[in-house]
Design an enzyme around this catalytic site. Structure first.
Site, PDB file in Angstrom:
ATOM      1  N   LYS A 128     -13.186   3.125  -2.332  1.00 60.63           N
ATOM      2  CA  LYS A 128     -14.126   3.465  -1.249  1.00 60.63           C
ATOM      3  C   LYS A 128     -15.213   4.396  -1.784  1.00 60.63           C
ATOM      4  O   LYS A 128     -16.373   4.293  -1.406  1.00 60.63           O
ATOM      5  CB  LYS A 128     -13.383   4.192  -0.109  1.00 60.63           C
ATOM      6  N   HIS A 133       6.213 -26.725   0.804  1.00 60.80           N
ATOM      7  CA  HIS A 133       5.365 -27.739   0.176  1.00 60.80           C
ATOM      8  C   HIS A 133       4.271 -27.087  -0.664  1.00 60.80           C
ATOM      9  O   HIS A 133       3.228 -27.682  -0.892  1.00 60.80           O
ATOM     10  CB  HIS A 133       4.774 -28.646   1.262  1.00 60.80           C
ATOM     11  N   GLU A 167       0.826  -1.208   0.000  1.00 60.66           N
ATOM     12  CA  GLU A 167       0.000   0.000   0.000  1.00 60.66           C
ATOM     13  C   GLU A 167       0.863   1.262   0.000  1.00 60.66           C
ATOM     14  O   GLU A 167       0.439   2.323  -0.450  1.00 60.66           O
ATOM     15  CB  GLU A 167      -0.936  -0.014   1.221  1.00 60.66           C
TER      16      GLU A 167
END
Ligand code: PA5
Length: 461
Positions: A430, A316, A291
């Protein structure tokens, strides 16, 4: 005093990994840009615009967080209502510094309140959490720096309504707010409701706020040693005061990752601690790095892509890709010299070669060997990595680690030519969400969305 954390760049050098590696000359060529980045950080601090490095020395703020956190620790549960920078730091501290199964322990065996971080506004999680907790013994900390985040408000509105079903007094006593000292809707509502509050200092950006009440209040409620955390952070802040690239671990860390991104096309930065307790710290770092740095730079979009992995689990899963996939990644390992607890594998099955050699070794030896072996195997294939070595996972080391990564991010911003403290892209999303939800004042955002080309059924199966 135990050793401070160490940054080991050996396996990122040309001497170890060949042409993919960095040389002293690469770093030296960066010195003018590093000096400019240092100057910009110092000027921001002097002007009072960048305050995160001064937080470890703000004993008044720390005492206030410890005192309210201490009171909240008497509750059975504390639910942290916050998201992004208002949740990830506290979550990282909780996972790293409390018992791995803190919330399952009986009261007398744990250091403080049980902590829950619903984060997301996923209705299944939040309603299930409220159903599972006894609200008579549950406190809520509403944490939002801006005081205006939709996810946090939605949760707070539900929590307050549920508590007021118990009593008006419960709805007043069992909610606390951490927000801007003056501005924002939460500040106003908290005053009207009579909630106890703590401030987030305005010059501390959301994702740099773990050492404010945003992180310290939940930490203190869970019984974490806030004093040791701040002492470690303070030690690292002092170490990172140096303007010299080769003396400043945060600058060197940022410079190495910046060089891998911009001059070696290693744009994916895999942050891989070999400790379960650091899984959420990796999430916190991913947010900090992404960010802060992923933005429009002076000549176009810039920013590395951070990825969280955990060793040995992701050996893995992701490791095959790191080892033989595209050469566009660099790994950042985090290792512990000493675990909090160790466990010896008993000797047995001596006729089974797959099992016999493990007898007498400890789990820590196994995990350390896997980390060293993975780094060495990557290096043997010409694939670089960096290692951050912590003496152990305690509050002091966590303070050091978080401060190092925050300073590195603040320093990397000017290297990339971006402001590491804003998030204009997040704000744009937003705006559209508010438009969709019919918030007054966001009609234009809604109209923009409605003006987009209509989706075609051809592309929906
Ligand atoms: O780093 C940031 O600024 C963001 O991730 C914010 O922390 C996040 O959006 C939540 O914002 P607020 O604390 O205002 O609710």
């Amino acid at each position: 005093m135990p050793d401070p954390i160490a940054l080991d760049l050996n396996l990122s050098t040309a001497a170890q990994v060949g042409s993919a590696g960095l040389s002293r000359q690469d770093f030296e060529a960066l010195i003018p840009a590093a000096r400019a980045a240092h100057r910009s950080l110092c000027e921001g601090r002097k002007a009072g615009k960048i305050a995160f490095m001064d937080l470890p020395f703000d004993s008044r703020a720390a005492e206030a967080a410890q005192s309210l956190g201490g009171e909240l620790s008497a509750f059975e549960n504390l639910v942290v209502l916050g998201i992004g920078g208002s949740s990830l730091g506290a979550k990282a501290l909780f996972s790293a510094l409390c018992h791995p199964f803190h919330n399952l322990l009986p009261r007398e065996r744990r250091s403080g309140a049980r902590l829950f971080f619903p984060d997301n506004s996923d209705p299944s999680t939040f309603s299930a959490l409220l159903d599972a907790l006894d609200l008579r013994t549950t406190a809520f900390a509403a944490i939002t720096k801006s005081g205006g985040t939709a996810e946090t408000w939605a949760q707070l509105m539900v929590a307050r309504e549920r508590l007021s079903r118990l009593s008006a007094e419960a709805a007043r006593r069992q909610i606390v707010a951490v927000t801007d000292p003056e501005k924002g809707a939460l500040r106003k509502v908290a005053a009207a409701e009579g909630w106890r509050t703590l401030p987030v200092p305005p010059p501390v950006g959301g994702r740099f706020s773990v050492l404010t009440a945003v992180g310290l209040l939940p930490a203190a409620a869970a019984g974490i040693d806030v004093g040791a955390l701040l002492a470690g952070a303070g030690e690292m802040a002092r170490r990172c005061d140096s303007s010299e690239l080769f003396e400043n671990p945060a600058y060197l860390f940022a410079a190495a990752l910046y060089l891998f991104d911009t001059s070696r096309m290693r744009r994916t930065h895999v942050f891989m601690p070999y400790a379960d307790g650091l899984r959420e710290t990796a999430d916190w770092f991913v947010q900090l790095w992404a960010e802060s740095l992923g933005k429009q730079g002076p000549a176009g979009p810039v920013g590395p892509t951070p990825v969280r992995a955990v060793g040995a689990t992701d050996q893995h899963s992701l490791l095959q890709l790191l080892m033989e996939g595209p050469e566009d990644k660099v790994a950042v390992f985090v290792s512990l010299d000493r675990p909090r607890e160790d466990l010896e594998v008993p000797k047995g099955w001596t006729s089974e070669p797959d099992a016999a050699y493990l007898g007498g070794h400890t789990f820590h030896e196994l995990l350390s060997a896997e980390q060293r072996a993975t780094a060495a195997a990557l290096a043997a294939k010409g694939r670089p990595s960096l290692t951050l070595r912590l003496p152990c996972l305690d509050a002091r080391s966590m303070g050091q680690l978080m401060m190092l990564l925050e300073v590195a991010t603040a320093f990397a911003g000017p290297l990339y030519g971006v402001n590491p403290y804003d998030q204009p892209g997040v704000e744009a999303g937003k705006r559209y969400a508010c438009g969709l939800l019919g918030r007054p004042g966001y009609e234009r955002a809604r109209a923009e969305l409605e003006g987009r080309p209509p989706p075609s059924r051809d592309w929906v199966l």
